[in-house]
Design a protein around this motif. Structure first.
Motif, PDB file in Angstrom:
ATOM      1  N   UNK A 132      44.421 -13.506  13.950  1.00  0.00           N
ATOM      2  CA  UNK A 132      45.171 -13.907  12.755  1.00  0.00           C
ATOM      3  C   UNK A 132      44.778 -13.137  11.501  1.00  0.00           C
ATOM      4  N   UNK A 133      43.483 -12.822  11.368  1.00  0.00           N
ATOM      5  CA  UNK A 133      43.061 -12.094  10.172  1.00  0.00           C
ATOM      6  C   UNK A 133      43.650 -10.688  10.123  1.00  0.00           C
ATOM      7  N   UNK A 134      43.665  -9.984  11.261  1.00  0.00           N
ATOM      8  CA  UNK A 134      44.243  -8.641  11.278  1.00  0.00           C
ATOM      9  C   UNK A 134      45.723  -8.708  10.913  1.00  0.00           C
ATOM     10  N   UNK A 135      46.425  -9.700  11.448  1.00  0.00           N
ATOM     11  CA  UNK A 135      47.861  -9.837  11.167  1.00  0.00           C
ATOM     12  C   UNK A 135      48.102 -10.192   9.708  1.00  0.00           C
ATOM     13  N   UNK A 136      47.344 -11.148   9.174  1.00  0.00           N
ATOM     14  CA  UNK A 136      47.603 -11.646   7.819  1.00  0.00           C
ATOM     15  C   UNK A 136      47.089 -10.689   6.742  1.00  0.00           C
ATOM     16  N   UNK A 137      45.915 -10.092   6.972  1.00  0.00           N
ATOM     17  CA  UNK A 137      45.305  -9.275   5.926  1.00  0.00           C
ATOM     18  C   UNK A 137      45.869  -7.856   5.874  1.00  0.00           C
ATOM     19  N   UNK A 138      46.508  -7.404   6.925  1.00  0.00           N
ATOM     20  CA  UNK A 138      47.061  -6.051   6.909  1.00  0.00           C
ATOM     21  C   UNK A 138      48.215  -5.959   5.915  1.00  0.00           C
ATOM     22  N   UNK A 139      48.315  -4.862   5.161  1.00  0.00           N
ATOM     23  CA  UNK A 139      49.422  -4.698   4.223  1.00  0.00           C
ATOM     24  C   UNK A 139      50.749  -4.374   4.896  1.00  0.00           C
ATOM     25  N   UNK A 140      50.748  -4.172   6.206  1.00  0.00           N
ATOM     26  CA  UNK A 140      51.991  -3.933   6.927  1.00  0.00           C
ATOM     27  C   UNK A 140      52.069  -4.857   8.139  1.00  0.00           C
ATOM     28  N   UNK A 141      53.252  -5.009   8.680  1.00  0.00           N
ATOM     29  CA  UNK A 141      53.445  -5.919   9.809  1.00  0.00           C
ATOM     30  C   UNK A 141      52.712  -5.399  11.039  1.00  0.00           C
ATOM     31  N   UNK A 142      51.972  -6.278  11.690  1.00  0.00           N
ATOM     32  CA  UNK A 142      51.223  -5.935  12.900  1.00  0.00           C
ATOM     33  C   UNK A 142      51.585  -6.936  13.994  1.00  0.00           C
ATOM     34  N   UNK A 143      51.922  -6.427  15.160  1.00  0.00           N
ATOM     35  CA  UNK A 143      52.168  -7.274  16.336  1.00  0.00           C
ATOM     36  C   UNK A 143      51.013  -7.084  17.308  1.00  0.00           C
ATOM     37  N   UNK A 144      50.222  -8.131  17.489  1.00  0.00           N
ATOM     38  CA  UNK A 144      49.030  -8.038  18.336  1.00  0.00           C
ATOM     39  C   UNK A 144      49.341  -8.394  19.781  1.00  0.00           C
ATOM     40  N   UNK A 145      48.661  -7.721  20.681  1.00  0.00           N
ATOM     41  CA  UNK A 145      48.681  -8.106  22.092  1.00  0.00           C
ATOM     42  C   UNK A 145      47.782  -9.325  22.242  1.00  0.00           C
ATOM     43  N   UNK A 146      48.373 -10.449  22.664  1.00  0.00           N
ATOM     44  CA  UNK A 146      47.664 -11.732  22.706  1.00  0.00           C
ATOM     45  C   UNK A 146      47.726 -12.290  24.123  1.00  0.00           C
ATOM     46  N   UNK A 147      46.595 -12.784  24.611  1.00  0.00           N
ATOM     47  CA  UNK A 147      46.546 -13.265  25.996  1.00  0.00           C
ATOM     48  C   UNK A 147      47.581 -14.362  26.232  1.00  0.00           C
ATOM     49  N   UNK A 148      48.196 -14.311  27.392  1.00  0.00           N
ATOM     50  CA  UNK A 148      49.312 -15.196  27.712  1.00  0.00           C
ATOM     51  C   UNK A 148      48.898 -16.661  27.729  1.00  0.00           C
ATOM     52  N   UNK A 149      47.601 -16.929  27.932  1.00  0.00           N
ATOM     53  CA  UNK A 149      47.127 -18.313  27.948  1.00  0.00           C
ATOM     54  C   UNK A 149      47.317 -19.021  26.606  1.00  0.00           C
ATOM     55  N   UNK A 150      47.488 -18.250  25.540  1.00  0.00           N
ATOM     56  CA  UNK A 150      47.651 -18.836  24.214  1.00  0.00           C
ATOM     57  C   UNK A 150      49.073 -19.349  23.967  1.00  0.00           C
ATOM     58  N   UNK A 151      49.993 -18.963  24.813  1.00  0.00           N
ATOM     59  CA  UNK A 151      51.406 -19.290  24.577  1.00  0.00           C
ATOM     60  C   UNK A 151      51.761 -20.651  25.151  1.00  0.00           C
ATOM     61  N   UNK A 152      51.157 -21.672  24.560  1.00  0.00           N
ATOM     62  CA  UNK A 152      51.424 -23.056  24.962  1.00  0.00           C
ATOM     63  C   UNK A 152      51.604 -23.909  23.713  1.00  0.00           C
ATOM     64  N   UNK A 153      52.519 -24.867  23.778  1.00  0.00           N
ATOM     65  CA  UNK A 153      52.704 -25.811  22.685  1.00  0.00           C
ATOM     66  C   UNK A 153      53.060 -25.160  21.369  1.00  0.00           C
ATOM     67  N   UNK A 154      52.578 -25.755  20.283  1.00  0.00           N
ATOM     68  CA  UNK A 154      52.904 -25.293  18.946  1.00  0.00           C
ATOM     69  C   UNK A 154      52.309 -23.916  18.666  1.00  0.00           C
TER      70      UNK A 154
END
Length: 302
Positions: A142-164
């Motif tokens: 989240x810090x890399x995404x939020x603090x970067x001055x440009x849009x960043x799409x991170x590769x995120x482990x599939x286990x995180x894609x649950x619920x909210x």
């Protein structure tokens, strides 16, 4: 055959059929019926031959653009396609990043936590870029995404894609990746983003750990080589103390720094599909990231 080529052929087929009616009357007109009967099929044959020539050749102009397009346009189409055989992913609309990131960044950095940014001016705009960071806490992504001055799409482990959480990750354009296999869809989606001139984020250590960059996965080398882009090191310092494993909310008492380094280019190997070559590129990236991490820690100030 072109239309201009067809016109003379059609004229040659119609003129012989008109000759009997223009010939002078007299002895020629008194020719035996058998001879006239023999002449008529010959004229009819010539006419049919001319008509059949037009009929057979006429579709060719409609077919030629297809053949010419396949030959002449193929190199152009190939030049427009990315260098990978990818997922042809849908472009991400980053309006949420552009509108919401500034207020969210201020709220996170000053209300929720105490975060210091360094090296934001080193982040280039308008070019494909890989943000590569160390990984010692769930906060790093989240810090890399939020603090970067440009849009960043991170590769995120599939286990995180649950619920909210999963819903939020998809909303902000993060890319799910199955780390248990060679997830070509995820890698090619990332390459699609780079081909569009955008930025992606990776944590090449593969999982949360000490964040010392002791080893990196070869996926980042694959992306840097096949994406033909530079790598920008990011050091996330103090995130392990701010949100250790098992904690549900970051500690505001912990000081956190996000340090953006100088982007660097990797050497493109002669055989970019060679595992040995990619391993060498990955090791070069690891050394550079480790050097940036050491430098960032050495310049930490209270």
């Amino acid at each position: 055959m072109t239309t201009a080529d067809q016109a003379p052929g059609a004229g040659a087929g119609t003129e012989p059929a008109a000759e009997p009616s223009t010939a002078p009357a007299g002895p020629v007109a008194e020719r035996p019926a058998a001879e006239s009967a023999a002449a008529e099929p010959a004229a009819l044959t010539q006419r049919l031959a001319a008509e059949s020539t037009v009929t057979v050749v006429e579709p060719a102009p409609a077919a030629l653009p297809v053949a010419a397009g396949g030959g002449a346009k193929a190199p152009v189409a190939a030049a427009r396609q990315p260098a990978h055989r990818g997922a042809e992913s849908t472009p991400y609309n980053d309006i949420l990043h552009r509108v919401l990131k500034p207020p969210v960044r201020w709220w996170l950095n000053h209300v929720v936590m105490r975060i210091t940014l360094d090296g934001v001016e080193r982040v280039p705009r308008g070019e494909p870029l890989i943000f590569a960071g160390n990984h010692s806490s769930w906060l790093d992504g989240p810090l890399v995404v939020i603090e970067s001055p440009r849009t960043v799409r991170c590769l995120t482990k599939v286990e995180m894609y649950k619920g909210i959480v999963g819903w939020l990750l998809r909303l902000v354009g993060q890319i799910p990746i199955d780390r248990g296999k060679a997830d070509r869809v995820a890698l090619h989606t990332a390459l699609d983003e780079l081909a569009r001139g955008n930025a992606i984020g990776v944590f090449p250590e593969g999982t949360r750990g000490s964040g010392e960059m002791a080893a990196v996965q070869h996926g980042i080398a694959y992306l840097a080589v096949h994406g033909r882009c530079r790598v920008l090191p990011v050091a996330c310092l103090g995130t392990g103390d701010a949100l250790p494993k098992g904690a549900r909310w970051p500690r505001r008492s912990a000081r956190v720094r996000v340090v953006f380094g100088e982007p660097f280019a990797v050497e493109i190997p002669a055989n970019p599909r060679s595992r040995k070559a990619l391993a060498a590129v990955a090791e070069d990236i690891r050394v550079r990231l480790a050097d940036h991490l050491t430098t960032a820690r050495a310049t930490t100030t209270d």
